[in-house]
Design a protein around this motif. Structure first.
Motif: not given
Length: 156
Positions: A37-39, A43-49, A98-101
């Protein structure tokens, strides 16, 4: 026909960070789940920058994001053919933000007569995937997802 789907099982043959082997289906072993899950989250957060902004939308490598709360007309406008198919002036975010939540993250897609829409709100742990065997207009896909969210969040 429209299918709405979600899954909780991640299939992998990766080893967890603890060195234990994770088999085909991730078991309920916390160290195994955290590793995969961490991995995936990384990956997902890198595409959300967020690299660009246009109106109320910010654009990442794949995803478009809107600050919450976001209304249906704003989502439909951001996913309209007019915005997608025509040159649109944008503002660059340098460096990428950076991605926000607390955002509505979404992506439309279609090919060979099939249509799809993915949306999620990380802070609320909400997500919806719409798959259709017909290429329904984006506005209709966005409306269905927004109604599902509104009903589940009690915001009718």
């Amino acid at each position: 026909m429209v299918a709405v789907a979600a899954t909780k099982t991640i299939r992998s043959r990766r080893e967890s960070y603890s060195g234990k082997r994770c088999h085909d289906e991730i078991r309920h072993e916390p160290q195994c789940w955290r590793g995969v899950a961490g991995f995936c989250i990384s990956l997902l957060n890198n595409t959300r920058k967020r690299h660009f902004s246009v109106g109320q939308m910010t654009q990442g490598l794949i995803w478009e994001e809107y600050a919450m709360p976001v209304d249906l007309p704003t989502l439909q406008e951001g996913n309209a053919p007019k915005l997608i198919l025509n040159p649109t002036p944008v503002s660059a975010k340098v460096p990428a933000a950076t991605p926000e939540s607390n955002v509505w993250v979404n992506k439309t897609g279609a090919t060979n007569g099939f249509g799809a829409y993915v949306a999620f709100v990380p802070e609320e742990r909400f997500g919806v995937v719409l798959l259709a065997n017909k290429n329904y207009p984006n506005a209709e896909r966005v409306e269905i997802a927004h109604k599902i969210y509104s009903n589940l969040a009690g915001r009718q």
